[in-house]
Design a protein around this motif. Structure first.
Motif, short mmCIF file in Angstrom:
data_model
loop_
_atom_site.label_atom_id
_atom_site.label_comp_id
_atom_site.label_asym_id
_atom_site.label_seq_id
_atom_site.Cartn_x
_atom_site.Cartn_y
_atom_site.Cartn_z
N ARG A 233 2.12 8.93 12.55
CA ARG A 233 1.23 8.00 13.26
C ARG A 233 0.07 7.52 12.37
O ARG A 233 -1.09 7.54 12.77
N ILE A 234 0.43 7.11 11.15
CA ILE A 234 -0.59 6.59 10.23
C ILE A 234 -0.18 5.20 9.73
O ILE A 234 -0.23 4.91 8.53
N SER A 235 0.26 4.35 10.67
CA SER A 235 0.67 3.00 10.28
C SER A 235 -0.46 2.23 9.62
O SER A 235 -0.24 1.33 8.80
N SER A 236 -1.71 2.58 9.95
CA SER A 236 -2.85 1.91 9.34
C SER A 236 -2.99 2.27 7.86
O SER A 236 -3.70 1.58 7.12
N PHE A 237 -2.31 3.34 7.41
CA PHE A 237 -2.35 3.70 6.00
C PHE A 237 -1.71 2.60 5.15
O PHE A 237 -2.22 2.24 4.08
N THR B 175 -4.07 -0.28 4.98
CA THR B 175 -5.18 0.00 4.07
C THR B 175 -4.80 -0.27 2.63
O THR B 175 -5.53 -0.93 1.88
N GLU C 199 -9.39 13.15 3.09
CA GLU C 199 -8.83 13.76 4.30
C GLU C 199 -8.96 15.28 4.26
O GLU C 199 -9.16 15.93 5.29
N SER D 85 -11.68 11.72 11.19
CA SER D 85 -10.25 11.46 11.32
C SER D 85 -9.78 10.47 10.26
O SER D 85 -10.53 9.61 9.81
N GLU E 204 -7.72 8.03 10.52
CA GLU E 204 -7.70 6.66 11.01
C GLU E 204 -9.04 5.97 10.79
O GLU E 204 -9.10 4.79 10.42
N THR E 205 -10.12 6.70 11.01
CA THR E 205 -11.46 6.14 10.80
C THR E 205 -11.68 5.82 9.33
O THR E 205 -12.18 4.73 8.98
N LEU F 156 -9.40 5.25 7.03
CA LEU F 156 -8.52 4.15 6.63
C LEU F 156 -9.09 2.81 7.07
O LEU F 156 -9.05 1.83 6.31
N SER F 157 -9.61 2.76 8.27
CA SER F 157 -10.17 1.50 8.80
C SER F 157 -11.36 1.04 7.96
O SER F 157 -11.47 -0.14 7.61
#
Length: 261
Positions: A30-34, A37, A75, A81, A83-84, A86-87
């Motif tokens: 669940r790290i699609s935002s990686f 990034t 990390e 987290s 996700e934060t 990465l954003s």
């Protein structure tokens, strides 16, 4: 006709062998935002390559490898987290890269079109060699580190009890993803690379009951998406990379409809 699209088609198929498995792990963790990034941050790598007049491919490759290492350490060290993190890095790198490029564009012409959207139709024999080598490296690493990465993905605490080095397993996944994205960006583009990583595995997940099956179906669906998108582009004169992503999205939505029915 086939001779015109054959190099691009072969490039897309070769890319599928790395994006399919890596995309599966990204979905499982669940790290699609990686992926987003790394793709967005490549704009900063491009700006650096333009500033120092270095080949953009190698600059972006080393920049994203460096960024993957930094993310793995962050990390590990911080309690925030992923996700934060990465954003923040994604938007900061993208913004900084665009600022640098806009400042440099006053003194030289910079065309971001191909970099943002890619073009599989300009693939050369050397490009095919680079793509094949990159995909082979990714598959080889995943083959030898399969158990540790999969165990990390399923249950991090269980992996630690089993003696898996969490940091290095996580770093391996990040570095192989960085390598795959840096290669894909040149041909699929910054804005569409993550879609190629995510959509085929998301579709494969609907029909898979084991990790191995999901990876197999991810590669297969990715190849079908590339083939269908390229023929769609050829017959209707539409942009190649967006056509591939659109075709992949259609497969995903049709698969969901079939699953519901």
């Amino acid at each position: 006709m086939f001779e015109l699209i054959y190099p691009g088609l072969l490039a897309g198929i070769l890319l599928s062998f790395s994006t399919g498995p890596l995309g599966s792990f990204i979905i499982w963790r669940r790290i699609s935002s990686f992926g987003d990034t790394l793709s967005h941050s490549s704009i900063l790598g491009l700006a650096i390559s333009i500033l120092f007049e270095i080949d953009s491919f190698y600059t972006v490759l080393f920049f994203m490898i460096f960024l993957a290492i930094v993310l793995a350490w962050i990390e590990k060290l911080l309690s925030v987290s992923l996700e934060t993190i990465l954003s923040i890095i994604s938007h900061s790198s993208l913004s900084l890269g665009m600022i640098f490029i806009s400042l440099m564009s006053t003194s030289r012409h910079i065309d971001l079109g191909n970099y943002l959207f890619g073009d599989l139709l300009i693939v050369t024999v050397f490009d095919l060699f680079i793509i094949a080598l990159g995909s082979l490296i990714v598959l080889t690493i995943l083959f030898f580190r399969w158990n540790s990465i999969l165990l990390l993905t399923i249950n991090e605490e269980l992996a630690q009890i089993d003696g898996v080095n969490i940091f290095y397993a996580r770093l391996t996944l990040m570095l192989t993803t960085a390598l795959s994205i840096s290669i894909a960006i040149k041909f699929v583009g910054v804005l569409l690379t993550t879609s190629l990583l995510i959509i085929p595995p998301a579709t494969a997940q609907l029909f898979s009951d084991s990790p191995e099956k999901m990876i197999f179906f991810s590669i297969l669906i990715s190849i079908i998406s590339v083939t269908g998108g390229m023929f769609l582009s050829f017959f209707y004169n539409t942009p190649t990379s967006p056509s591939i992503v659109f075709f992949s999205s259609c497969i995903y939505f049709l698969s969901n409809i079939k699953k519901i029915m």
